[in-house]
Design an enzyme around this catalytic site. Structure first.
Site, PDB file in Angstrom:
ATOM      1  CG  ASN A  12      -1.850   1.159   1.292  1.00 52.24           C
ATOM      2  OD1 ASN A  12      -1.444   2.283   1.027  1.00 52.24           O
ATOM      3  ND2 ASN A  12      -3.086   0.918   1.667  1.00 52.24           N
ATOM      4  CG  HIS A  15       0.296   6.208   4.826  1.00 49.30           C
ATOM      5  ND1 HIS A  15      -0.632   7.191   5.101  1.00 49.30           N
ATOM      6  CD2 HIS A  15      -0.310   5.030   5.111  1.00 49.30           C
ATOM      7  CE1 HIS A  15      -1.747   6.625   5.558  1.00 49.30           C
ATOM      8  NE2 HIS A  15      -1.565   5.313   5.575  1.00 49.30           N
ATOM      9  CG  HIS A  48      -8.289   4.107   0.871  1.00 51.84           C
ATOM     10  ND1 HIS A  48      -8.463   3.953   2.234  1.00 51.84           N
ATOM     11  CD2 HIS A  48      -9.488   4.515   0.394  1.00 51.84           C
ATOM     12  CE1 HIS A  48      -9.708   4.248   2.557  1.00 51.84           C
ATOM     13  NE2 HIS A  48     -10.346   4.606   1.461  1.00 51.84           N
ATOM     14  NE  ARG A  50      -8.370   7.468   4.332  1.00 41.64           N
ATOM     15  CZ  ARG A  50      -9.282   7.114   5.236  1.00 41.64           C
ATOM     16  NH1 ARG A  50     -10.448   7.716   5.284  1.00 41.64           N
ATOM     17  NH2 ARG A  50      -9.005   6.167   6.098  1.00 41.64           N
ATOM     18  NE  ARG A  54      -7.787  11.219   5.424  1.00 42.76           N
ATOM     19  CZ  ARG A  54      -8.270  10.712   6.569  1.00 42.76           C
ATOM     20  NH1 ARG A  54      -7.516   9.960   7.336  1.00 42.76           N
ATOM     21  NH2 ARG A  54      -9.504  10.965   6.936  1.00 42.76           N
ATOM     22  CD  GLU A  75      -7.214  -0.412   0.693  1.00 45.17           C
ATOM     23  OE1 GLU A  75      -6.990  -1.436   1.329  1.00 45.17           O
ATOM     24  OE2 GLU A  75      -6.830   0.724   1.058  1.00 45.17           O
ATOM     25  CB  THR A 106      -9.515   2.120   7.384  1.00 42.65           C
ATOM     26  OG1 THR A 106      -9.079   2.882   6.263  1.00 42.65           O
ATOM     27  CG2 THR A 106     -10.813   1.424   7.062  1.00 42.65           C
ATOM     28  CD  GLU A 156      -7.140  -5.900   3.022  1.00 39.60           C
ATOM     29  OE1 GLU A 156      -7.221  -5.775   1.777  1.00 39.60           O
ATOM     30  OE2 GLU A 156      -6.469  -5.134   3.741  1.00 39.60           O
ATOM     31  CG  HIS A 196      -5.593  -1.076   9.135  1.00 36.08           C
ATOM     32  ND1 HIS A 196      -5.878  -0.134   8.177  1.00 36.08           N
ATOM     33  CD2 HIS A 196      -5.402  -0.380  10.278  1.00 36.08           C
ATOM     34  CE1 HIS A 196      -5.885   1.063   8.710  1.00 36.08           C
ATOM     35  NE2 HIS A 196      -5.590   0.948   9.990  1.00 36.08           N
TER      36      HIS A 196
HETATM   37  C1  LIG Z   1      -8.372   0.416   4.108  1.00 37.31           C
HETATM   38  C2  LIG Z   1      -7.017   0.469   4.634  1.00 37.31           C
HETATM   39  O1  LIG Z   1      -6.733  -0.173   5.609  1.00 37.31           O
HETATM   40  C3  LIG Z   1      -5.968   1.246   3.935  1.00 37.31           C
HETATM   41  O2  LIG Z   1      -6.540   2.126   3.069  1.00 37.31           O
HETATM   42  C4  LIG Z   1      -4.955   1.937   4.759  1.00 37.31           C
HETATM   43  O3  LIG Z   1      -5.391   2.027   6.030  1.00 37.31           O
HETATM   44  C5  LIG Z   1      -4.612   3.301   4.188  1.00 37.31           C
HETATM   45  O4  LIG Z   1      -4.402   4.241   5.095  1.00 37.31           O
HETATM   46  P1  LIG Z   1      -5.505   5.205   5.766  1.00 37.31           P
HETATM   47  O5  LIG Z   1      -6.613   4.356   6.330  1.00 37.31           O
HETATM   48  O6  LIG Z   1      -4.688   5.828   6.825  1.00 37.31           O
HETATM   49  O7  LIG Z   1      -5.991   6.145   4.726  1.00 37.31           O
HETATM   50  N1  LIG Z   2      -5.938  -2.597   3.684  1.00 41.00           N
HETATM   51  C1  LIG Z   2      -4.824  -2.423   4.535  1.00 41.00           C
HETATM   52  C2  LIG Z   2      -3.743  -1.727   3.829  1.00 41.00           C
HETATM   53  O1  LIG Z   2      -3.814  -1.553   2.625  1.00 41.00           O
HETATM   54  C3  LIG Z   2      -2.533  -1.289   4.539  1.00 41.00           C
HETATM   55  O2  LIG Z   2      -2.798  -0.721   5.795  1.00 41.00           O
HETATM   56  P1  LIG Z   2      -1.569  -0.094   6.641  1.00 41.00           P
HETATM   57  O3  LIG Z   2      -0.432  -1.092   6.609  1.00 41.00           O
HETATM   58  O4  LIG Z   2      -1.182   1.182   5.944  1.00 41.00           O
HETATM   59  O5  LIG Z   2      -2.147   0.095   8.007  1.00 41.00           O
END
Ligand SMILES: CC(=O)[C@@H](O)[C@H](O)COP(=O)(O)O
Ligand SMILES: NCC(=O)COP(=O)(O)O
Length: 249
Positions: A12, A15, A48, A50, A54, A75, A106, A156, A196
């Protein structure tokens, strides 16, 4: 029921974009991070988009669609705008997630059981564009069974509560909840992913659960990349989860 030791790493990159958006700069580019992640062994790239934008922006998703060698796991919240965007992008995988603007991250899973008709319609619509749809849910039998009923091929499991657990007994309880969730999902005939809050010190116990198809990990990778670079961070995580998955427990 699959009890394979094979486990995939979905990286992912949200960030990386969080850091860019903090200053409104052009760097760091999540697209570059995605390409580095693929070179380092990522099996897929998760983003993701959003509603509040953000971190990831439409531009990122559009570019990724063109350049990824692996596959995109997109996502999204269940909104009409997002549905239309997904129909335009046609990602290989789509994960439906709950979303609120106020949350730091999330915080919980999608309430599939509480809105079956709405989620079923979304799953049907998104399946028509050829995407494999998964539902980001808590490891709760009710939600897992509802996910099967609405026709999603995959789930998931949200591992945030496990990641946030502090005492050994809390950690053990939350891990057991995930193990039970994986077994329940497999029993229902679903592909089971998880993610997550997973990081280098808590991922092994989850990676060792037989039958998990993929772990999605982001925040910890981006944080570790500050010290070892993104490729190094991904390669370390991949080695850790493969070793844990291969262990006979
Ligand atoms: C759904 C999820 O778990 C991911 O999208 C991940 O958490 C991305 O970070 P944020 O939830 O902080 O946007
Ligand atoms: N769906 C969870 C994800 O994509 C990653 O979550 P995180 O490791 O950034 O908390």
């Amino acid at each position: 029921m699959s009890t394979s030791n094979r486990i995939l790493l979905g990286v992912n990159i949200d960030h990386v974009a969080t850091l860019r958006q903090a200053r409104g700069t052009r760097y760091p580019d999540p697209v570059k991070a995605a390409l580095d992640a693929e070179e380092a062994g990522a099996d897929g790239i998760t983003v993701h988009l959003r509603e509040d934008r953000r971190h990831i922006q439409e531009r990122d998703v559009l570019l990724l669609k063109d350049v990824l060698q692996t596959r995109m796991n997109f996502e999204m919240g269940v909104t009409e705008d997002m549905m239309q965007f997904a129909e335009r992008i046609r990602p290989a995988h789509i994960c439906l997630v709950p979303e609120t603007r106020q949350e730091l991250t999330t915080e919980g899973g999608l309430d599939v059981a509480g809105q079956e008709a709405r989620i079923k319609a979304a799953v049907e619509r998104l399946s028509k564009i050829g995407s494999e749809v998964s539902l980001f849910i808590d490891a709760d039998e009710r939600q897992i069974q509802a996910s099967r009923r609405v026709g999603a091929p995959a789930i998931e499991l949200h591992t945030g509560r496990y990641a946030d657990a502090t005492t050994p007994s809390e950690v053990a309880d939350e891990l057991q909840r995930i193990i039970d969730g994986v077994n329940c999902g497999l029993h229902e005939g679903l592909i089971v992913n998880a993610g997550h809050g997973l990081h280098y010190h808590n991922v092994e116990a989850v990676a060792a659960i037989k039958g998990i198809n993929e772990l999605n990990i982001g925040h910890a990778l981006v944080a570790h990349a500050l010290f070892v670079g993104f490729k190094g961070a991904v390669a370390e995580m991949k080695a850790l989860i493969l070793a844990a998955a291969a262990m006979d427990r």
